[in-house]
Design a protein around this motif. Structure first.
Motif, PDB file in Angstrom:
ATOM      1  N   LYS A   1      24.339  24.938 -34.839  1.00  0.00           N
ATOM      2  CA  LYS A   1      25.333  23.997 -34.250  1.00  0.00           C
ATOM      3  C   LYS A   1      26.490  23.349 -34.846  1.00  0.00           C
ATOM      4  O   LYS A   1      27.278  22.640 -34.291  1.00  0.00           O
ATOM      5  CB  LYS A   1      24.270  22.758 -34.088  1.00  0.00           C
ATOM      6  CG  LYS A   1      22.935  23.085 -33.011  1.00  0.00           C
ATOM      7  CD  LYS A   1      23.263  23.198 -31.507  1.00  0.00           C
ATOM      8  CE  LYS A   1      22.013  23.588 -30.706  1.00  0.00           C
ATOM      9  NZ  LYS A   1      22.537  23.960 -29.382  1.00  0.00           N
TER      10      LYS A   1
ATOM     11  N   ARG B   1      22.959  31.170 -24.223  1.00  0.00           N
ATOM     12  CA  ARG B   1      22.193  30.146 -23.847  1.00  0.00           C
ATOM     13  C   ARG B   1      22.558  28.770 -24.552  1.00  0.00           C
ATOM     14  O   ARG B   1      21.487  27.736 -24.685  1.00  0.00           O
ATOM     15  CB  ARG B   1      20.735  30.527 -24.197  1.00  0.00           C
ATOM     16  CG  ARG B   1      20.451  30.757 -25.490  1.00  0.00           C
ATOM     17  CD  ARG B   1      18.944  31.038 -25.773  1.00  0.00           C
ATOM     18  NE  ARG B   1      18.830  32.415 -24.949  1.00  0.00           N
ATOM     19  CZ  ARG B   1      17.426  33.212 -25.374  1.00  0.00           C
ATOM     20  NH1 ARG B   1      16.557  32.506 -25.793  1.00  0.00           N
ATOM     21  NH2 ARG B   1      17.559  34.312 -24.633  1.00  0.00           N
ATOM     22  N   THR B   2      23.360  28.710 -25.473  1.00  0.00           N
ATOM     23  CA  THR B   2      23.472  27.586 -26.483  1.00  0.00           C
ATOM     24  C   THR B   2      24.376  26.403 -25.868  1.00  0.00           C
ATOM     25  O   THR B   2      25.432  26.778 -25.247  1.00  0.00           O
ATOM     26  CB  THR B   2      24.370  28.019 -27.692  1.00  0.00           C
ATOM     27  OG1 THR B   2      23.736  28.962 -28.224  1.00  0.00           O
ATOM     28  CG2 THR B   2      24.501  26.920 -28.719  1.00  0.00           C
ATOM     29  N   SER B   3      23.961  25.338 -25.825  1.00  0.00           N
ATOM     30  CA  SER B   3      24.674  24.251 -25.540  1.00  0.00           C
ATOM     31  C   SER B   3      24.989  23.049 -27.007  1.00  0.00           C
ATOM     32  O   SER B   3      24.318  23.135 -27.727  1.00  0.00           O
ATOM     33  CB  SER B   3      23.584  23.152 -24.662  1.00  0.00           C
ATOM     34  OG  SER B   3      24.443  21.981 -24.307  1.00  0.00           O
TER      35      SER B   3
ATOM     36  N   LYS C   1      26.861  16.828 -25.655  1.00  0.00           N
ATOM     37  CA  LYS C   1      27.465  16.369 -24.020  1.00  0.00           C
ATOM     38  C   LYS C   1      28.573  17.085 -23.695  1.00  0.00           C
ATOM     39  O   LYS C   1      29.721  16.799 -24.386  1.00  0.00           O
ATOM     40  CB  LYS C   1      27.551  14.791 -24.197  1.00  0.00           C
ATOM     41  CG  LYS C   1      27.739  14.256 -22.632  1.00  0.00           C
ATOM     42  CD  LYS C   1      27.847  12.836 -22.846  1.00  0.00           C
ATOM     43  CE  LYS C   1      27.966  12.215 -21.585  1.00  0.00           C
ATOM     44  NZ  LYS C   1      28.136  10.706 -21.442  1.00  0.00           N
ATOM     45  N   LYS C   2      28.698  17.756 -22.535  1.00  0.00           N
ATOM     46  CA  LYS C   2      29.766  18.434 -21.994  1.00  0.00           C
ATOM     47  C   LYS C   2      30.440  19.300 -22.982  1.00  0.00           C
ATOM     48  O   LYS C   2      31.640  19.515 -22.888  1.00  0.00           O
ATOM     49  CB  LYS C   2      30.848  17.372 -21.431  1.00  0.00           C
ATOM     50  CG  LYS C   2      30.298  16.347 -20.367  1.00  0.00           C
ATOM     51  CD  LYS C   2      31.152  15.556 -19.814  1.00  0.00           C
ATOM     52  CE  LYS C   2      30.744  14.615 -18.705  1.00  0.00           C
ATOM     53  NZ  LYS C   2      31.575  13.644 -18.272  1.00  0.00           N
ATOM     54  N   GLN C   3      29.642  20.027 -23.777  1.00  0.00           N
ATOM     55  CA  GLN C   3      30.252  20.884 -24.854  1.00  0.00           C
ATOM     56  C   GLN C   3      31.475  20.507 -25.413  1.00  0.00           C
ATOM     57  O   GLN C   3      32.375  21.082 -26.020  1.00  0.00           O
ATOM     58  CB  GLN C   3      30.660  22.283 -24.012  1.00  0.00           C
ATOM     59  CG  GLN C   3      29.625  22.848 -23.074  1.00  0.00           C
ATOM     60  CD  GLN C   3      28.547  23.474 -23.917  1.00  0.00           C
ATOM     61  OE1 GLN C   3      28.547  23.445 -24.996  1.00  0.00           O
ATOM     62  NE2 GLN C   3      27.872  24.417 -23.083  1.00  0.00           N
TER      63      GLN C   3
ATOM     64  N   LYS D   1      21.994  29.750 -16.800  1.00  0.00           N
ATOM     65  CA  LYS D   1      22.519  28.365 -16.260  1.00  0.00           C
ATOM     66  C   LYS D   1      24.170  28.536 -16.171  1.00  0.00           C
ATOM     67  O   LYS D   1      24.869  28.654 -16.989  1.00  0.00           O
ATOM     68  CB  LYS D   1      22.212  27.319 -17.386  1.00  0.00           C
ATOM     69  CG  LYS D   1      20.709  27.015 -17.064  1.00  0.00           C
ATOM     70  CD  LYS D   1      20.152  25.825 -18.256  1.00  0.00           C
ATOM     71  CE  LYS D   1      18.894  25.591 -18.262  1.00  0.00           C
ATOM     72  NZ  LYS D   1      18.442  24.544 -19.159  1.00  0.00           N
TER      73      LYS D   1
ATOM     74  N   GLU E   1      26.190  25.917 -14.758  1.00  0.00           N
ATOM     75  CA  GLU E   1      26.674  24.272 -15.023  1.00  0.00           C
ATOM     76  C   GLU E   1      27.480  24.232 -16.477  1.00  0.00           C
ATOM     77  O   GLU E   1      28.556  23.676 -16.598  1.00  0.00           O
ATOM     78  CB  GLU E   1      25.585  23.418 -14.874  1.00  0.00           C
ATOM     79  CG  GLU E   1      26.362  21.940 -14.891  1.00  0.00           C
ATOM     80  CD  GLU E   1      25.316  20.990 -14.533  1.00  0.00           C
ATOM     81  OE1 GLU E   1      25.643  19.678 -14.709  1.00  0.00           O
ATOM     82  OE2 GLU E   1      24.272  21.220 -14.180  1.00  0.00           O
ATOM     83  N   PRO E   2      26.635  24.649 -17.556  1.00  0.00           N
ATOM     84  CA  PRO E   2      27.337  24.393 -19.018  1.00  0.00           C
ATOM     85  C   PRO E   2      28.562  25.212 -19.044  1.00  0.00           C
ATOM     86  O   PRO E   2      29.491  24.956 -19.791  1.00  0.00           O
ATOM     87  CB  PRO E   2      26.142  24.902 -19.960  1.00  0.00           C
ATOM     88  CG  PRO E   2      25.036  24.633 -19.163  1.00  0.00           C
ATOM     89  CD  PRO E   2      25.262  24.941 -17.808  1.00  0.00           C
TER      90      PRO E   2
ATOM     91  N   THR F   1      31.472  23.735 -17.092  1.00  0.00           N
ATOM     92  CA  THR F   1      31.999  22.481 -17.873  1.00  0.00           C
ATOM     93  C   THR F   1      32.831  22.975 -18.995  1.00  0.00           C
ATOM     94  O   THR F   1      33.942  22.404 -19.313  1.00  0.00           O
ATOM     95  CB  THR F   1      30.770  21.811 -18.539  1.00  0.00           C
ATOM     96  OG1 THR F   1      29.853  21.297 -17.478  1.00  0.00           O
ATOM     97  CG2 THR F   1      31.053  20.505 -19.307  1.00  0.00           C
ATOM     98  N   LEU F   2      32.274  23.956 -19.723  1.00  0.00           N
ATOM     99  CA  LEU F   2      33.451  24.396 -20.594  1.00  0.00           C
ATOM    100  C   LEU F   2      34.548  24.924 -20.403  1.00  0.00           C
ATOM    101  O   LEU F   2      35.414  24.531 -20.824  1.00  0.00           O
ATOM    102  CB  LEU F   2      32.514  25.519 -21.688  1.00  0.00           C
ATOM    103  CG  LEU F   2      33.332  26.040 -22.820  1.00  0.00           C
ATOM    104  CD1 LEU F   2      33.697  24.755 -23.947  1.00  0.00           C
ATOM    105  CD2 LEU F   2      32.558  27.265 -23.533  1.00  0.00           C
TER     106      LEU F   2
END
Length: 300
Positions: free
Chosen positions: A24, A55-57, A60-62, A90, A92-93, A96-97
């Motif tokens: 991370k 698959r990594t987040s 919040k909001k990258q 997914k 959505e993430p 967002t990025l």
């Protein structure tokens, strides 16, 4: 007993922190690439190279990714595939990025194998085309700066043409892998032939670094790729342990490599896929600064 529990607790905390840092805590790797073929107007240009979010987040909001990219003050952002993960799908993430990156600079994207796996290519590309990014589908785009021009070319991952590949359908796994590799190279060559290259300085965006021999046969000057995940597990003094398309102890996992007149920039990427952890291999935002190299009378 309490002492043992205390030591065990510290050990577990240490393991958790080690895993968190390795997966991370984003590192920024900077490289400078000079060329006499590059127009002088592009001297000092900075490019951020991203790949393999999967698959990594990142919070919040990258935001951790966006903050690292914004701090690099890029003139362009190159993304070399695998923003999604075929198994944990997914969008959505990812959107967002991309929306956040588009507010920082111009974004250019090519597909990786994960965008195409499980017959989701049309769905993924349709969603990405609703953002402000430029998707290069076996084509090139102009990049103009102070009256001078370079080109950004990009090709689809070869899986776009081999989407039916499944190693589990063939008992002889090794033969299937060899056939897949051959077909991937064939389709990569065909994709490159579709790109109308010119003699002008050209960046080539692609997903797979192991196809460097095919890229070196093109007029491209500087190639950007991901896919290798930095070798996933990095062993001090040795390098990466395994990379898709290269197998164990791969040679092309990070950094800048020269092949004759062409140079290859590989980012270790941001996320994970089949194997869920990075070890000694922190997520990476790669930053490349370009330098125009003057040609003197002695070496013209």
């Amino acid at each position: 007993m309490r002492k043992r529990l205390f030591i065990l607790g510290l050990l577990l905390i240490g393991i958790f922190l080690f895993i968190w840092i390795n997966n991370k805590w984003i590192v920024v790797s900077e490289y400078t690439i000079n060329s006499s073929d590059m127009p002088a107007a592009f001297d000092g240009v900075r490019i951020v190279h991203l790949s393999d979010l999967q698959r990594t987040s990142f919070g919040k909001k990258q935001l951790p990714v966006l903050e690292k990219v914004a701090a690099a003050e890029p003139d362009a952002i190159f993304i070399t595939g695998d923003l999604v993960d075929a198994d944990r799908f997914k969008l959505e993430p990812v959107l967002t990025l991309l929306n956040g990156l588009s507010e920082i600079s111009d974004v250019y994207f090519v597909t990786g194998n994960q965008e195409i796996s499980k017959d989701r290519a049309e769905e993924v590309l349709s969603a990405l085309k609703r953002t402000e990014i430029t998707i290069l589908e076996n084509e090139k785009a102009k990049w103009n700066r102070e009256g001078e021009t370079v080109y950004i070319a990009g090709i689809h991952d070869p899986l776009m043409d081999i989407s039916t590949y499944d190693p589990l359908i063939d008992v002889n796994f090794r033969n299937q892998e060899i056939e897949y590799s051959k077909r991937a190279r064939d389709y990569t060559r065909e994709s490159l032939e579709e790109v109308p290259f010119t003699d002008d300085f050209t960046f080539l965006l692609t997903h797979r670094p192991e196809m460097i021999e095919e890229y070196a046969e093109t007029p491209a000057d500087l190639v950007f790729a991901g896919h290798a995940h930095g070798g996933q597990i990095r062993i001090p003094g040795i390098g990466g342990l395994f990379a898709p398309g290269q197998g164990f102890f791969p040679e092309l996992t990070e950094g800048v490599h020269e092949f004759g007149d062409i140079r290859l920039v590989i980012t270790r990427g941001l996320g994970n896929s089949s194997f869920p952890l990075r070890i000694n291999n922190r997520p990476e935002v790669t930053v490349v600064t370009l330098e125009h190299e003057e040609v003197t009378g002695l070496n013209k």
